[in-house]
Design a protein around this motif. Structure first.
Motif, PDB file in Angstrom:
ATOM      1  N   MET A  15       0.831  -1.201   0.000  1.00  0.00           N
ATOM      2  CA  MET A  15       0.000   0.000   0.000  1.00  0.00           C
ATOM      3  C   MET A  15       0.866   1.252   0.000  1.00  0.00           C
ATOM      4  O   MET A  15       0.582   2.213  -0.707  1.00  0.00           O
ATOM      5  N   GLN A  16       1.929   1.243   0.777  1.00  0.00           N
ATOM      6  CA  GLN A  16       2.821   2.406   0.799  1.00  0.00           C
ATOM      7  C   GLN A  16       3.471   2.595  -0.567  1.00  0.00           C
ATOM      8  O   GLN A  16       3.546   3.705  -1.081  1.00  0.00           O
ATOM      9  N   ALA A  17       3.910   1.472  -1.143  1.00  0.00           N
ATOM     10  CA  ALA A  17       4.565   1.554  -2.450  1.00  0.00           C
ATOM     11  C   ALA A  17       3.590   2.059  -3.508  1.00  0.00           C
ATOM     12  O   ALA A  17       3.996   2.637  -4.506  1.00  0.00           O
ATOM     13  N   PHE A  72      -0.141   5.145  -0.832  1.00  0.00           N
ATOM     14  CA  PHE A  72      -1.043   5.416   0.288  1.00  0.00           C
ATOM     15  C   PHE A  72      -0.242   5.778   1.545  1.00  0.00           C
ATOM     16  O   PHE A  72       0.717   5.078   1.887  1.00  0.00           O
TER      17      PHE A  72
END
Ligand SMILES: Nc1ncnc2c1ncn2[C@@H]1O[C@H](COP(=O)(O)OP(=O)(O)O)[C@@H](O)[C@H]1O
Ligand SMILES: [Mg+2]
Lengths: 254, 355
Positions: B233-235, B238
């Motif tokens: 999700m970070q990648a 988000f």
């Protein structure tokens, strides 16, 4: 032309082990740069530094002229970086379609919308159809990801990293574990991306590397050991030592 | 398949148990919507006419079930959707109840609506305060090792219990805060235990609808993504911390609303309402009902509050033992929760296929 990504003196240590040592290189917009090197050379670790998953112990990363060395992962993605993972990293309990929808949502407005049905967002759905068709997974859209074949998960892995329409696409061994035919598919897919997307790829697979690269960097024991065009790399003694001979023979060559 | 306690704790097992719904066929959307909402409508209608048919003690029991259903569903925003298990959700429930009682008794605020809004704001502020250290401890992708987060949230609850015991002048100390009257709606209708049932029904129905919208929204799917794979999700861009943090506040706020309704319901709040004893109950509600189905905790609440009532009538001193036995039996035999069983049954009967 200004470089898209400029890395200078980047290092990180894990305890006593210097996994990445003083790495300096840059990528021009539109370039295809491939990073090769034996297992454990620090390629994935370098990716983690560039994308922000790991904090460097020294050095600097500039992206589009901005210092992003200490920016969080998501902020770098918002700036136009995207990556895929060597170890497939998807949303296993969701359908293929929902995976694509979530990925597309990452860099679009409305990420925090609390009212409105996500799976029925028309704009996202049509973007998801386009994305899934481009990786031949549209027919599988209602399948749960955990039930896909391995080759399909690798395709989706790359598909998700394309969802943000990145300026810099970083692929970590996209053909890892694939058959030669599947691997060729991936090569083709990368070559049809268009020059708007700059590609930095890690590859163990030499066919894939030579099929994509304009320039190759050899990473060995965390350091850049040599760098050149495909032909130069093919002819390079260090590369031959590492890939054809024993690993020990090459330590002096760096 | 072996059941690992950690899978249960993370809601992973439960999440796997429910196959993702098929992509809705085009064309029959109105019908599909109707089918999906039919059970909710039927239950709402039944609940509206129920008081005409049952004695008042059953009506009061159902009031309590509805309050705990909201409590369970609010916790499930974190646990079932965000994959963030907490041992401190009762802190918000009890805190909301205390704030409600203190505002009435010491603050002189009689109006129910003003009180409700203040409770929501103040519990949200509590969540905003506690969330910062809690998620510092949680880290990234901590679904793999949430133990420190569990301990920190547990500590918050126990800390609030201590505060409630010592701030005697405000909270009534260890004997609790009593004498909370039925709410004043400010429209000239006086509320008694009969009409309070309808007020609770209305508030809980609205809250459940709002939470349903939230977990199915863009925001809600981001939470599910974080549950499955926070690093990805970070990648993808988000800001996962912000999602986790805000979901903690939102869950706390709705937990506070449930606590507020509970304060009016019983007329008293005791310190233990914020501590481990109450957390146990909401944990059981979610596990029993299933964290992977939206209405799971509603079913869990009906069962837990019902069994609690029977036990308190026939063998009050055995209730903790019975509760422990239920937890063990559920984990051994239906680890995915009763909600999943019911959903399977529903799909079999109305769609001719198992989930
Ligand atoms: N999080 C970590 N902690 C400790 N050591 C690590 C960590 N990640 C990687 N390493 C070590 O760093 C070295 C480089 O690993 P990696 O970057 O994965 O290599 P490559 O991708 O080139 O095969 C290896 O020796 C690996 O064991
Ligand atoms: Mg690697």
């Amino acid at each position: 032309m200004a470089a898209l990504l400029e890395v200078s003196g980047l290092s990180v240590h894990f305890g006593g082990l210097a996994a990445v040592k003083d790495v300096t290189f840059s990528i021009e917009p539109g370039e295809r740069l491939v990073m090769i090197g034996p297992n454990g050379a620090g390629k994935t670790t370098l990716f983690n530094l560039l994308t922000g998953q790991l904090k460097p112990s020294g050095g600097k990363v500039l992206f589009k002229g901005q210092d992003i060395t200490h920016k969080p992962v998501y902020a770098r993605t918002q700036l136009g970086m995207a990556r895929s993972f060597q170890i497939t990293s998807l949303f296993p309990n969701e359908t293929v379609l929902t995976n694509a929808l979530i990925a597309l949502q990452g860099t679009r407005g409305g990420r925090y919308r609390m009212f409105g049905v996500f799976t029925r967002d028309k704009v996202l759905r049509s973007a998801a159809q386009e994305l899934l068709e481009s990786i031949d997974l549209w027919d599988k859209r209602s399948e749960t990801v955990s039930s896909l074949a391995y080759g399909e998960t690798r395709k989706l892995e790359m598909g998700l990293s394309l969802a943000s329409s990145p300026d810099l696409l970083m692929l970590d061994e996209p053909s890892c574990g694939l058959t030669p035919t599947e691997s060729k598919d991936i090569t083709e897919r990368i070559n049809t991306l268009g020059k708007k997307i700059t590609v930095l790829m890690i590859s163990h697979d030499m066919d894939l590397a030579f099929g994509v690269a304009e320039r190759i960097i050899l990473l060995h024991f965390g350091e850049i050991s040599c760098e050149g065009t495909c032909d130069e790399i093919r002819a390079n003694q260090t590369v031959k030592d590492i890939y054809m001979g024993s690993h020990k023979a090459s330590t002096a060559g760096g | 398949m072996a059941t690992r306690p950690v899978d249960l704790l993370l809601g992973r097992l439960m999440r796997k148990a429910v196959a993702a719904p098929p992509v809705a066929a085009e064309g029959s959307r109105a019908l599909a919507l109707f089918k999906a909402w039919l059970p909710a409508l039927v239950i709402l209608l039944l609940l509206l006419v129920l008081p005409s048919f049952v004695p008042s003690y059953i009506q009061s029991l159902v009031t309590k079930m509805m309050i705990f259903a909201l409590f369970g569903v609010s916790m499930n925003i974190l646990w079932g959707y965000g994959g963030i298990p907490t041992f401190g959700h009762a802190a918000f429930f009890g805190f909301g109840g205390y704030v409600c009682g203190i505002l009435i008794i010491h603050g002189g605020i009689a109006n129910f609506w003003v009180n409700l809004v203040l409770v929501m704001v103040i519990t949200a502020l509590l969540g905003a305060g506690l969330g910062i250290p809690a998620f510092r401890v949680y880290g990234v992708g901590a679904s793999d090792n949430p133990i420190y987060f569990l301990l920190v949230t547990l500590a918050f609850g126990e800390l609030l219990v201590r505060v409630a015991i010592s701030a005697r002048s405000l909270t009534g100390g260890s004997t609790g805060l009593s004498g909370i009257p039925y709410p004043d709606l400010g429209i000239g209708v006086s509320i008694n235990s009969y009409s309070y049932y309808f007020l609770v029904l209305g508030i809980v129905a609205v809250c459940l609808l709002v939470i349903y919208r939230i977990v199915n929204s863009h925001y809600g799917y981001a939470l599910r993504g974080i549950h499955d794979n926070e690093r990805r999700m970070q990648a993808l861009g988000f800001n996962t911390w912000l999602y986790k943090y805000t979901s903690y506040i939102i869950a706390g706020m709705f937990g506070g609303v449930a606590g507020c309704l509970f304060a009016y319901f019983g007329g008293t709040m005791v310190p233990n309402n914020m501590g481990m004893a109450m957390t146990d109950i909401v944990f059981l509600i979610v596990i029993l009902g299933s964290a992977s189905v939206y209405f799971g905790p509603v079913i869990g609440a009906v069962i837990v509050v019902g069994v609690d009532y029977l036990a308190s009538m026939y063998m009050p001193e055995r209730w903790p033992l019975i509760m422990a036995a239920i937890i063990v039996v559920v984990i051994m035999f239906i680890p995915q929760g009763v909600g999943v069983l019911l959903l399977d049954l529903w799909r079999k009967v109305f769609h001719g296929s198992a989930a």
